[in-house]
Every structure is written in structure tokens, then in C-alpha cells.
Design an enzyme around this catalytic site. Structure first.
Site, PDB file in Angstrom:
ATOM      1  N   GLU A 124      -6.691   5.413   7.858  1.00  0.00           N
ATOM      2  CA  GLU A 124      -6.419   6.798   7.436  1.00  0.00           C
ATOM      3  C   GLU A 124      -7.641   7.415   6.754  1.00  0.00           C
ATOM      4  OE1 GLU A 124      -2.793   5.767   5.443  1.00  0.00           O
ATOM      5  OE2 GLU A 124      -1.863   5.405   7.394  1.00  0.00           O
TER       6      GLU A 124
ATOM      7  N   GLY B 289       2.656   3.078  10.744  1.00  0.00           N
ATOM      8  CA  GLY B 289       3.548   4.206  10.486  1.00  0.00           C
ATOM      9  C   GLY B 289       4.386   4.634  11.685  1.00  0.00           C
TER      10      GLY B 289
ATOM     11  N   ASN C 205       0.868  -1.187   0.000  1.00  0.00           N
ATOM     12  CA  ASN C 205       0.000   0.000   0.000  1.00  0.00           C
ATOM     13  C   ASN C 205       0.903   1.234   0.000  1.00  0.00           C
ATOM     14  OD1 ASN C 205      -1.854   2.012   0.361  1.00  0.00           O
ATOM     15  ND2 ASN C 205      -2.415   1.437   2.467  1.00  0.00           N
TER      16      ASN C 205
ATOM     17  N   SER D 122       3.708  -1.337  10.428  1.00  0.00           N
ATOM     18  CA  SER D 122       5.167  -1.306  10.597  1.00  0.00           C
ATOM     19  C   SER D 122       5.849  -2.651  10.332  1.00  0.00           C
ATOM     20  CB  SER D 122       5.526  -0.801  11.997  1.00  0.00           C
ATOM     21  OG  SER D 122       5.058   0.515  12.186  1.00  0.00           O
TER      22      SER D 122
ATOM     23  N   HIS E 102      -9.596   1.793   5.297  1.00  0.00           N
ATOM     24  CA  HIS E 102      -8.288   1.996   5.927  1.00  0.00           C
ATOM     25  C   HIS E 102      -8.432   3.037   7.036  1.00  0.00           C
ATOM     26  CE1 HIS E 102      -4.104   2.997   6.567  1.00  0.00           C
ATOM     27  NE2 HIS E 102      -3.803   1.868   5.943  1.00  0.00           N
TER      28      HIS E 102
ATOM     29  N   LYS F 139       0.065   4.296  -0.372  1.00  0.00           N
ATOM     30  CA  LYS F 139      -0.576   5.510   0.167  1.00  0.00           C
ATOM     31  C   LYS F 139      -0.306   6.709  -0.770  1.00  0.00           C
ATOM     32  CE  LYS F 139      -0.185   3.453   4.716  1.00  0.00           C
ATOM     33  NZ  LYS F 139      -0.036   3.589   6.154  1.00  0.00           N
TER      34      LYS F 139
ATOM     35  N   GLU G 112      -5.261  -4.070  11.144  1.00  0.00           N
ATOM     36  CA  GLU G 112      -4.233  -3.037  11.265  1.00  0.00           C
ATOM     37  C   GLU G 112      -4.479  -2.238  12.548  1.00  0.00           C
ATOM     38  OE1 GLU G 112      -2.274  -2.075   7.230  1.00  0.00           O
ATOM     39  OE2 GLU G 112      -3.944  -0.713   7.502  1.00  0.00           O
TER      40      GLU G 112
HETATM   41  P1  13P Z   1       3.139   1.011   7.642  1.00  0.00           P
HETATM   42  O1  13P Z   1       3.655  -0.311   7.153  1.00  0.00           O
HETATM   43  O2  13P Z   1       3.838   2.185   7.070  1.00  0.00           O
HETATM   44  O3  13P Z   1       3.048   1.032   9.140  1.00  0.00           O
HETATM   45  O4  13P Z   1       1.630   1.130   7.112  1.00  0.00           O
HETATM   46  C1  13P Z   1       0.758   0.079   7.349  1.00  0.00           C
HETATM   47  C2  13P Z   1      -0.485   0.362   6.609  1.00  0.00           C
HETATM   48  O5  13P Z   1      -1.244   1.242   6.971  1.00  0.00           O
HETATM   49  C3  13P Z   1      -0.746  -0.423   5.393  1.00  0.00           C
HETATM   50  O6  13P Z   1      -2.033  -0.201   4.917  1.00  0.00           O
END
Ligand code: 13P
Length: 256
Positions: free
Chosen positions: A98, A174, A9, A212, A96, A11, A168
């Protein structure tokens, strides 16, 4: 055996140069035989079509980071499931954290997207997870149930057939600090049992972990029996790193 899914992903990251280098590297280094592992790249919308011409000659699928609840019409700035289908997208990330937090997406709204994606024969990757505060208050299972129940309410008991769940935990995304693999295993088992209670045939659903993940910490997750792959953010932007993750998944998941 459950299908293993490794998803990048990206983003709001990437550009034409990165894509060109990334796909070139994968073309020459991705193993021919991925065994039961499926690889999906999820770039920003504007790069999907460009990438589709290259990845359809490779063993890689494309996913979208979002989709609208409408098929067409006066909805400025939105992308329809029909458009995604037309350019060969196969997976769509839904809910997600976010999007839940920065775009106020509710469980009900996410359920509508999930329904639409399924109705058009694409595969939704439903993201669920708790905040740090909810975890501290021991509310993780309650939160996950609410996130799943809304899908059941909208689509019925068979809602999760041919779908993917990505657990997640929001506090691990992140941050560079992943969740404890045993903690994740317990949550995955809880999710699987909860879905199975509604529909016994859904017990083989693919449940990924995201938060992460990188090539240094992935080993402890791969060995957990209910973790069926990964939704990788930051680490997936570096193609060498992503390839290491893929190689480790192929080698472990194949020897299960
Ligand atoms: P990170 O791997 O950067 O923590 O992000 C995870 C994520 O949100 C994947 O959708």
C-alpha cells in the site's frame, strides 16, 4: 527452530475505544505461555505511545507501519526511527504494497528505510510480493528477486540477519481470497533459498505470509514448512478473531 511471528497490521483503522477494549481482552485471554510465538501489534502512529504503557506489561511487542529515511529536521509529517525507539517500538513494517502503490515508494527508497531501521537496532519487516498481472505473466520470481536484490545492494550479503520478510501477494491483500497455501509454500522456499545463496546463516530468517488470513483459512498455511507466521490485516481488528489466530499458531507451531 525459527521464530514464529504473528503481526496485527491495523493500517488506517482503530480508535481509542477499540484499543481499550482490545487490550483489556488480551490482558485476560492471551495465554501466558506463547512458546516460540511472538505477537506484535502495529497500530497507527498516534496510538503507539498510549499502547506502549499497556503492552510492556504483557507478552506483546509494538510495531510501526512506516518510518522516514531521515532522523530529524524539516520533514513535515514524517516520523523518525529515533522517535519510534524512544517509545519502545521494536518492529517496523517497510515496503508494504500500500505504501509502494499509494505513496510511490520504490525499491531503492525502501532499502534506505530498511538500512536505517537495522542501524538503529529495530527489526524491519520487509514486505514483498507481486501483482496479479505479474503473477499471470509468470514474473513472480523476477519481481521478488528485484525487491530483495535492492536490499542486498544497499546493505551487502548479510542484509537479512535479524530481519523478517512478509510475503504478501498484492492480489490477495484485502480481497477476502487468500493465496493457495501450497503456492505460498513454494514462494517461501524460493525466497529462503535465494537469501541463503547470499548468506547461509540467513536461512533461518522468519518469512511470514500476509493476504486475507483469518481463523478459518489459517490452518492450511500453518502446516507449510516454510511459513513462519502471519501479517494479518483485516482479521486482526477483531480481537476475538486475532486471539483465535494466535491460539492456532501456538498449538500448531509448538507441535512441529
Ligand atoms: P488483509 O489481511 O486485510 O488482506 O491485509 C493483509 C496485509 O496487507 C497485512 O499487511
Amino acid at each position: 527452530m525459527r521464530n514464529k511471528l504473528i503481526v496485527a497490521n491495523w493500517k488506517l483503522n482503530g480508535n481509542i475505544e477499540l484499543i481499550s477494549n482490545y487490550l483489556d481482552f488480551l490482558k485476560f485471554n492471551l495465554p501466558n505461555n506463547l512458546k516460540d510465538n511472538t505477537i506484535v501489534i502495529v497500530p497507527p502512529f498516534v496510538y503507539l505511545e498510549r499502547m506502549s504503557h499497556v503492552v510492556n506489561k504483557m507478552n506483546i511487542f509494538l510495531g510501526a507501519q512506516n518510518v522516514d529515511i531521515n532522523l530529524k529536521g524539516a520533514f513535515t509529517g514524517e516520523i523518525s526511527v529515533l522517535m519510534l525507539k524512544e517509545i519502545g517500538v521494536k518492529y517496523v513494517i517497510i515496503g508494504h504494497s500500500e505504501r509502494r502503490s499509494f505513496h510511490n515508494e520504490t525499491n531503492n527508497y525502501i532499502a534506505k528505510k530498511f538500512l536505517l531501521v537495522k542501524n538503529y537496532n529495530l527489526i524491519p519487516i520487509l514486505c514483498i510480493g507481486e501483482t496479479e498481472q505479474e503473477k499471470r505473466k509468470n514474473q513472480t520470481q523476477k519481481v521478488l528477486k528485484e525487491q530483495l536484490d535492492c536490499i542486498f545492494k544497499t546493505l551487502g550479503e548479510l542484509a537479512f540477519r535479524n530481519t523478517v520478510i512478509a510475503y504478501e501477494p498484492i492480489w490477495a491483500i484485502g480481497t477476502g481470497i487468500s493465496a493457495d497455501p501450497k503456492y505460498v509454500q513454494n514462494i517461501h522456499q524460493f525466497i529462503r533459498n535465494y537469501i541463503e545463496k547470499h548468506d547461509v546463516l540467513s536461512k533461518n530468517i522468519t518469512i511470514q505470509y500476509g493476504g486475507s488470513v483469518n481463523s478459518l483459512n489459517i490452518k492450511d498455511f500453518i502446516i507449510q514448512p516454510d511459513i513462519d507466521g502471519f501479517l494479518v490485516g483485516n482479521a486482526s481488528l477483531n480481537v476475538q478473531e486475532f486471539l483465535k489466530i494466535i491460539a492456532m499458531c501456538i498449538s500448531y507451531f509448538t507441535n512441529e
